[in-house]
Motif scaffolding. Structure first.
Motif: not given
Lengths: 329, 329, 329, 329
Positions: B155-160, B188-200
């Motif tokens: 956590g804590l995921h941001q939404k924007d 950078a390399f990464g991915h959004a797993y929990v919220l679409d479009g918000i790489p976590d």
């Protein structure tokens, strides 16, 4: 009774020989090294094992069923090829071969001739790696989101290959084994600081067809030894720290849940933190299990856990990683 | 007597206000928030500080020397611009602005009008980060080869914004401060797993003009909290672990030396392992030092450690990292 | 509606007051300190709580149901006695009293008059201590063999009492709570190094009627802070490390089994090593639970977990330990 | 050329033999064990070392200079006595003898006949223990206040001696070596949980003439392995943790200073916290250094670091500790 030969009595060869010798099948053994000092040393330790300094004696021995190759990487391919053409099963130390082309040819030769090809990815036979695989396959972690792995310490620089070819085979073999798939993309970033042209630190990014990603960090320049792998799943998370004397595996009941909004509105996230479990790991030497697997597969015709195909997958990733590293330099 | 206004009394604003209030210069203060609940709460805590719900009152107050902006990122630029145009020095919370263009314009405005622009990269005022800077600048580590940094927890995921905009400003500001230079490439390399479009989760590679490289790992999905930075130099290595209660900084007298061959032949490497020192760190709240720096720079005209230029450098790296992440997705 | 007074607004008093204030029973409160500076400070923080500098006002207040005493140890006894004689329930900070005689008298007074006597052994309300109690009571650990506990760090030397009276109340209250029994013997060994006559290190041995033993190590002179308790049972073992941020409790499935010999001969021992579990701990402030317990016991007449009897048991062990320490000096 | 015999080829004997064999003095060696299986095994490993199953052959060998005794504790005394009477130097494994009387007689016999008596307190030759000794002797820690030592793990229960005789020889030999003095009082508290009459946990208190005290905790019942020693001095503190792979020794610049009051009044205490240093430790096998010391002392007539007197001091403390433990039971 099976008959097997071991070629290359440098660092790993004697360990493989010892485990073949101790295997309770009573395999007939021959050992071989062109270096007379090494050969003499092993003869005094194993006076009852026959020996030769000429590997051709093994290739031409029609009683010999299998060859265990623990020589320099550059000779993996020619030796394994000759052995396969002579109808012998082959076990090759990691990395399987020096290029994708070589590895593909060996796998194809084995397949065509109905011979076992196996590669010495020892970690695939180590208790914590197997335990992690069981936990993943049980679904306890949920979908695998990403895996990070650090394999760093001070030294030992190789003089002919990058840190990627030296250390990443361990991580790649573990990751592909756990994921049950090969990566669809591999990229590396790094640099050569101590010896020109020999990268000694690298950060490797991997993407898998399932959507999971991986990050592997390897280095010969580090203040402390790290052997730490983190597997983040959608339900739980697992840490495998090989430097821990006891708690090598820890499973964290941690995760984030997305709560569907009742009415039109924002999704809510809740973070879940539960027990942490460090499961008891079985004991047993990975190399003994590895040799046992090789002999069993020869007898039964089954495919080894660390088959030539696995060796090829790792070589493919190594070559891609190294190439992208060189390009970036 | 200096007069300063604080806009935005959400999470950080009250901390900044508290430290301005406690500063022994006796700064005249005004506080502002358009949210009446927040404002009332702060008024009951600081009955002697004047307040307003309209930020225009601060802009138009000709006695006001400086504005401290702790609002949402999206309003950093318009507020800071208006304040600078009104001749006020500005302190802006991190990240400095929402885009490179905005950040450049603010820096330029400050420079042209002889006003201080400063950004709240608090880590640049924390004792372990400053100690590491001193050790680097003393030459004790030799040339900096590479820096790795992990900032992960659950956590804590941001939404924007992505995890990069949320967490990497800390690492970037530290790295650029230590290195004394901006990176020449960021990927950078990464991915959004929990919220679409918000790489976590993201792995960021940086290359510096000096030849050093950096790797920053940030994630909102991790079984345990990591705040660990490793600086590998040609002479010594330094580990800064912010989760350690006491030994936050350790200096390892470790390295590898290349021995020139006497005659034609191979270089030899020797690995050196010496003492490990964990230096005593001074105490002191980073935010107090940060506010003190802002006020001093206003009085003396000197450039703050975390100047607008530093804020711009961080925003530049954030934007590049985020863009390459989105491209890779 | 209950009415309670808090006497003593130094270090602990304000914490107790804060939790009484926040308790959702809406207790009517009075606060009292003879020190006007302290009293004024609290009045400005809690303008709606009535106050007095004379404790007699509380004793004589016929509406007052209960008194919370957080003054110096020397005044615990006279204040609590006066309150009990005036028909008020009492909560006394730890240690309950300055001597066995005093503690016995207070317990007896409470019992005779049907009033609650409770002591502030806060650890008995902390989540890890309660979790350990649950695990012990479930029988999971088997019979308790022995418990070791270390509570050491650098400072703060008291000037009137030994390190035993300062730190051991925590360990004693935990041990007696877990064991469900008082020790039948207590002995201490230690020394005064910094201040003459004030022992600053002590090793305390305890024997329990059940056959279990305990060892408690307390010191104000230590290079690092230790808060580590080990409970060795016949079936499993438990470690409670209060300095761990997350894994405060670990349960080890470890033990030794004695195998009865089939024929006449030697017993065989087998050592068992299984999983390690770190259970999730509930959150919640121990002091809030402690105050809640006090109020509930007043309302229901039930006996508090940390009753006066528990306070007496701890004082008894403290006095015995301190006496044997002085004798050994 | 020195000639030495090794009696007892069970667990430790082969290690001692290996180090004598590897010593660059080229000592002539004889080995002896009454168990033919053990003897044969060693003969096949060292075909060039002469051997016998009758220890009398060694006693009667007039060319033999020294005897290394690695048999059961009960035979240490008779064998060593016979050897000393026959004019041979003796090295005896720890513990030196089974009672104070035996140990005293051996020491006296050696002294009277000008023969070396030495005991195998290996820790006195291990790099971290020697480093701690150097630091203590340099005065860096100031006066030694107290030392605590924990040596606990799960198993292995002995069937004839308490955990004190099994594990405490290590701690006692280290403590007496560091302190340069024997304790003036020794007391133990403990219990036998698994095997009747064989205490498996003990807490031992020691008082030294200098005013320092010690506390040694030994157990065969523990969830995790601890090998942790803390030395608290008046100026600095040292932690020796033998389970740490790298930072086995840490020196903490920590302490408390008493400030003399300027006018009549209370002493003030200030707590000092400075750097933490983990010094580089030399490598080297303790057993090799131990055998080297024995041979050097034979040649030069000097007194070994772990002389018979040291062995006697340890036996004295063991007997006192065990006696007080039995009394307390």
């Amino acid at each position: 009774m099976l008959k097997a030969g071991v070629i290359g009595l440098g660092y790993w060869g004697p360990n493989l020989l010892r485990n073949l010798y101790a295997n309770n099948r009573n395999v007939a053994l021959v050992m071989c090294d062109s270096n007379p000092v090494r050969l003499e040393k092993m003869k005094s330790r194993y006076p009852d094992i026959s020996s030769t300094s000429n590997y051709k004696d093994l290739i031409n021995d029609s009683d010999l069923d299998a060859l265990v190759i623990a020589t320099d990487v550059s000779s993996h391919y020619p030796l394994a090829k000759e052995a396969l053409l002579a109808g012998k099963h082959v076990f090759v130390e990691k990395p399987f071969a020096a290029s994708i082309g070589q590895a593909e040819e060996l796998v194809e030769l084995g397949r065509k001739n109905g011979l076992v090809t196996m590669v010495g990815h020892t970690f695939m036979f180590s208790p914590p790696v197997i335990k992690a695989k069981e936990i993943i396959d049980s679904g306890e972690l949920g979908d695998i989101h990403f895996i990070t792995s650090s394999r760093v310490n001070l030294g030992l620089h190789q003089k002919d290959v990058s840190v990627i070819w030296d250390l990443a085979p361990h991580d790649f073999s573990m990751l592909f084994y756990w994921m049950g798939e090969e990566p669809c993309s591999v990229n590396a970033f790094g640099h050569a600081y101590v010896l020109d042209g020999i990268p000694d630190v690298a950060f490797i990014n991997l993407a898998f067809p399932s959507g999971a990603i991986g990050n592997v960090q390897v280095s010969w320049l580090s203040p402390s030894k790290l052997r730490r792998t983190v597997i983040v799943g959608s339900r739980k998370m697992l840490v495998y720290d090989d430097t821990e004397p006891i708690e090598k595996i820890k499973v964290y009941d941690k995760g984030v849940d997305v709560i569907e909004p009742e009415t039109f509105g924002e999704y809510q996230l809740t973070y879940r933190t539960g027990d942490i479990l460090s499961p008891k790991l079985p004991t047993g030497e990975p190399l003994a299990a590895e040799m046992e697997e090789f002999l069993t597969c020869i007898e039964t015709g089954s495919i080894p856990r660390s088959s030539g195909e696995e060796g090829l997958a790792v070589v493919r990733a190594l070559e891609l990683a190294d190439a992208s590293l060189m390009k970036a330099e």
